[in-house]
Enzyme design. Structure first.
Site, PDB file in Angstrom:
ATOM      1  N   LYS A 159       0.859  -1.237   0.195  1.00 44.58           N
ATOM      2  CA  LYS A 159       0.173   0.049   0.034  1.00 44.58           C
ATOM      3  C   LYS A 159       0.843   1.355   0.110  1.00 44.58           C
ATOM      4  O   LYS A 159       0.601   2.058  -0.914  1.00 44.58           O
ATOM      5  CB  LYS A 159      -1.021  -0.031   1.170  1.00 44.58           C
ATOM      6  N   GLU A 200      10.473  -4.780   4.456  1.00 40.89           N
ATOM      7  CA  GLU A 200      10.320  -6.094   4.065  1.00 40.89           C
ATOM      8  C   GLU A 200      10.261  -6.216   2.824  1.00 40.89           C
ATOM      9  O   GLU A 200      11.055  -6.895   2.126  1.00 40.89           O
ATOM     10  CB  GLU A 200       9.418  -6.629   4.933  1.00 40.89           C
ATOM     11  N   GLY A 217      -4.880  -2.051   5.210  1.00 40.23           N
ATOM     12  CA  GLY A 217      -4.013  -3.132   4.353  1.00 40.23           C
ATOM     13  C   GLY A 217      -4.678  -4.352   4.771  1.00 40.23           C
ATOM     14  O   GLY A 217      -4.710  -5.325   4.000  1.00 40.23           O
ATOM     15  N   ARG A 218      -5.183  -4.860   6.146  1.00 37.13           N
ATOM     16  CA  ARG A 218      -5.815  -5.960   6.556  1.00 37.13           C
ATOM     17  C   ARG A 218      -7.289  -6.105   5.967  1.00 37.13           C
ATOM     18  O   ARG A 218      -7.834  -7.194   6.042  1.00 37.13           O
ATOM     19  CB  ARG A 218      -5.823  -6.048   7.965  1.00 37.13           C
ATOM     20  N   GLU A 262      -4.958  -6.824  14.526  1.00 36.68           N
ATOM     21  CA  GLU A 262      -4.195  -5.510  14.473  1.00 36.68           C
ATOM     22  C   GLU A 262      -5.481  -4.503  14.626  1.00 36.68           C
ATOM     23  O   GLU A 262      -5.260  -3.248  14.808  1.00 36.68           O
ATOM     24  CB  GLU A 262      -3.639  -5.606  13.035  1.00 36.68           C
ATOM     25  N   HIS A 273      -5.187 -33.663  17.075  1.00 40.15           N
ATOM     26  CA  HIS A 273      -3.885 -34.407  17.435  1.00 40.15           C
ATOM     27  C   HIS A 273      -2.817 -33.404  17.868  1.00 40.15           C
ATOM     28  O   HIS A 273      -1.784 -33.847  18.069  1.00 40.15           O
ATOM     29  CB  HIS A 273      -3.510 -35.295  16.286  1.00 40.15           C
ATOM     30  N   LYS A 298       9.426  -0.816  14.373  1.00 36.12           N
ATOM     31  CA  LYS A 298      10.075  -0.243  13.195  1.00 36.12           C
ATOM     32  C   LYS A 298      11.037   0.712  13.079  1.00 36.12           C
ATOM     33  O   LYS A 298      12.230   0.763  12.683  1.00 36.12           O
ATOM     34  CB  LYS A 298       9.054   0.319  11.983  1.00 36.12           C
TER      35      LYS A 298
HETATM   36  O1  F6P Z   1       2.013  -4.566   9.805  1.00 40.26           O
HETATM   37  C1  F6P Z   1       1.898  -2.904   9.745  1.00 40.26           C
HETATM   38  C2  F6P Z   1       1.459  -2.822   8.172  1.00 40.26           C
HETATM   39  O2  F6P Z   1       1.310  -1.316   8.297  1.00 40.26           O
HETATM   40  C3  F6P Z   1       0.174  -3.348   7.875  1.00 40.26           C
HETATM   41  O3  F6P Z   1      -1.280  -2.696   8.565  1.00 40.26           O
HETATM   42  C4  F6P Z   1       0.069  -3.699   6.619  1.00 40.26           C
HETATM   43  O4  F6P Z   1      -0.843  -4.552   6.336  1.00 40.26           O
HETATM   44  C5  F6P Z   1       1.422  -4.020   6.417  1.00 40.26           C
HETATM   45  O5  F6P Z   1       2.226  -3.281   7.256  1.00 40.26           O
HETATM   46  C6  F6P Z   1       2.063  -3.906   4.964  1.00 40.26           C
HETATM   47  O6  F6P Z   1       2.111  -2.529   4.441  1.00 40.26           O
HETATM   48  P1  F6P Z   1       2.250  -2.045   3.067  1.00 40.26           P
HETATM   49  O7  F6P Z   1       1.000  -2.627   2.142  1.00 40.26           O
HETATM   50  O8  F6P Z   1       2.133  -0.693   2.932  1.00 40.26           O
HETATM   51  O9  F6P Z   1       3.470  -2.641   2.433  1.00 40.26           O
END
Ligand code: F6P
Length: 550
Positions: free
Chosen positions: A211, A217, A272-273, A358, A389, A509
């Site tokens: 987003k 990452e 995002g979620r 979240e 199990h 972060k």
């Molecule tokens: O974990 C924090 C967060 O901001 C989530 O809410 C989001 O889904 C994720 O990081 C990834 O963010 P982006 O889509 O901006 O890379």
């Protein structure tokens, strides 16, 4: 929007009524409740467009539901639902509307944000996604050397990974098996290494999903993927045929080197979620095709309509939300297990973890006051029968109260021998065993040695909510995801918390960004953390760079 300050929950008369009622109900067992009420199962089963929820095996009565519904009314849940659907800026800490429901709106619906109807934009992006997905699936979109794309790798994390990864797994039966879709999320280099190690770059397409397009990452993985591709194909022009992006940030996408033509947009009013039915679901659409995706959106839309219009007493997301809150706040339960009896839903609980935790892992209300009651539960689970199990022992005979949502399908995707009947026999057996257990006298009557009786007794009285769907299809998956999205909304609305921000992920972060140069610097850095963190960083550096450990 000006946020009206709501009263604190424990001060509400509806809350006090529930607290008094809980004191009466807490000691009644499910055996007693079923004995006392002949039509309990029928009265506590709701069918909405094929999704059947039987909540009779919960420690509650008709009065409980009545009081919980009064609480929801006292919190103006109906008004809060309408505010979301109207595009009001209910995410007050980020000044944003919350409109995932617009992602599945019908083309002729009108949903406005700041006076602008967003539905045409949503459908324009869906059409662009469909065109792209069709070209990849048909082979019209080739790699740089003219080879057909055989593997799609989605690079994203959190909401830009968990949703499409869960849904790809869930809808595998509807996917084009000639195409493999993989998901890379972890900044651990192992993830991207394993995902690309056996691939031919000429036949691989990366979808970089973020987003913000600033997530460390995702960008690290995307850069590594680009290096990997260039090491194989050697021409920088190859990037345009092998990388597309899904983002709200066109500038950063261009900075990365992806042609904005190959970017699929969405909007800041999609959390995002709550985003996998936006362009974030591009990898899924490539896998299952635009028609399957459209069918899934129809399932979402059907549940949205139900949530918006059904009376609370027969409203599935509202009921799930209220029952969850009942255990969370009046029984002190800290967790909920989601147990799908469907192998294709293997990643469903992991997806729900972000959606729920979240969203509702908050300890201040929308006005910034400390909440006075427990908020979001710890969500976890594994598919049945595997969980039986592993951890079911603790649910049956441990000391903790663990309400469970148990999901099953009337028809299997693959009718292999006796499998589905065996699976569903376990599904029915577990909720029965959890609710009614086996008393000491029943155990003794079986001739069990007296000293073993306590060990073989099942107290029962463990609550479950049974959710049955016709079959795992794109439509049903849409219904199920929307069911949980709105369950989370219901709870957040009553707790008066902002379910749509996630400030709690920020501190880690920031600290990680500060530590990166301390790990990478050639010279011994000055460390100003606490004693434990300083020593751990020194130990790491000593191992990795041969620095001083002490
Ligand atoms: O974990 C924090 C967060 O901001 C989530 O809410 C989001 O889904 C994720 O990081 C990834 O963010 P982006 O889509 O901006 O890379």
């Amino acid at each position: 929007m000006t946020q009206t300050q709501l009263g604190l929950l424990p001060d509400l008369p509806q809350w006090r009524a529930l607290a008094e009622h809980a004191a009466e109900v807490r000691d009644r067992t499910l055996r007693e409740l079923f004995d006392a009420e002949a039509g309990r199962a029928e009265a506590m089963t709701v069918d909405a467009d094929g999704i059947v929820v039987d909540y009779s095996k919960n420690r509650l009565t008709a009065d409980t539901i009545r009081l919980l519904v009064e609480l929801a009314r006292g919190r103006d849940l109906g008004g809060q639902i309408e505010a979301m659907f109207r595009g009001e800026k209910i995410n007050t800490t980020e000044h944003r509307a919350v409109l995932h429901v617009a992602l599945r709106a019908a083309a002729d619906d009108v949903i406005e944000v700041d006076g602008v109807d967003v539905v045409p934009e949503v459908h324009a992006v869906l059409a662009k996604m469909a065109g792209f997905a069709d070209r990849v699936r048909s082979g019209a979109w080739t790699g740089f050397t003219g080879e057909r794309i055989r593997t799609v790798v989605n690079i994203g994390i959190g909401g830009s990974d968990l949703g499409p990864a869960m849904a790809y797994e869930a809808l595998r039966d509807y996917s084009d098996r000639a195409l493999d879709v993989r998901f890379v999320s972890n900044v651990d280099g192992t993830d991207i290494w394993e995902a690309t190690n056996d691939l031919d770059p000429a036949k691989t397409l990366f979808i970089v999903s973020s987003k913000t397009f600033t997530t460390i990452e995702t960008l690290t993985n995307a850069h590594t993927a680009r290096d990997w591709l260039l090491a194989g194909l050697r021409e920088p022009q190859a990037i345009a045929r092998h990388f597309v992006a899904v983002s709200t940030n066109a500038e950063k996408v261009a900075d990365f080197g992806i042609d904005p033509e190959n970017m699929f947009g969405f909007w800041d009013w999609v959390g995002g979620r709550y985003s996998f039915d936006s362009a974030i679901g591009l990898s899924l659409m490539v896998a299952i095709g635009p028609e399957g995706f459209t069918e899934m959106l129809a399932g979402f839309r059907a549940m949205d309509r139900h949530f918006r219009t059904a009376p609370f007493e027969r409203n599935l997301p509202v009921l799930l939300g209220l029952i969850g809150l009942w255990y969370d706040d009046f029984f002190g339960a800290e967790t909920v297990a989601v147990l799908p009896y469907a192998q294709y839903l293997a990643r469903f609980s992991a997806y729900l973890q972000q959606l729920d935790m979240e969203s509702n892992g908050k300890s201040v209300d929308r006005s910034g006051r400390p909440v006075q009651v427990q908020t979001g539960p710890i969500v976890w689970g594994q598919p049945g029968t595997n969980g039986q199990h592993a951890f079911y022992q603790l649910i049956h005979q441990g000391t903790k109260l663990i309400p469970c949502d148990v999901l099953g399908m009337l028809a299997p995707n693959h009718d292999v021998g006796r499998h589905h009947d065996l699976l569903m026999a376990n599904f029915f057996a577990q909720t029965e065993a959890l609710a009614f257990g086996k008393t000491a006298s029943e155990v003794a009557a079986e001739g069990v040695e007296p000293e073993l009786v306590p060990h073989r007794t099942f107290a029962g009285n463990h609550p479950t909510t049974t959710i049955l769907a016709p079959k795992l299809t794109p439509y049903v998956l849409g219904q199920l995801v929307a069911l949980y999205e709105h369950k989370v909304f219901t709870q957040g609305a009553i707790w008066d918390i902002n379910s749509f921000d996630q400030w709690g992920v920020e501190l880690g972060k920031v600290l990680a960004n500060r530590i990166v140069p301390e790990l990478e610097s050639e010279a011994e850095p000055e460390l100003n953390h606490d004693g434990s963190t300083n020593a751990l960083i020194r130990r790491y550096r000593a191992q990795r760079r041969g620095g001083a450990a002490g």
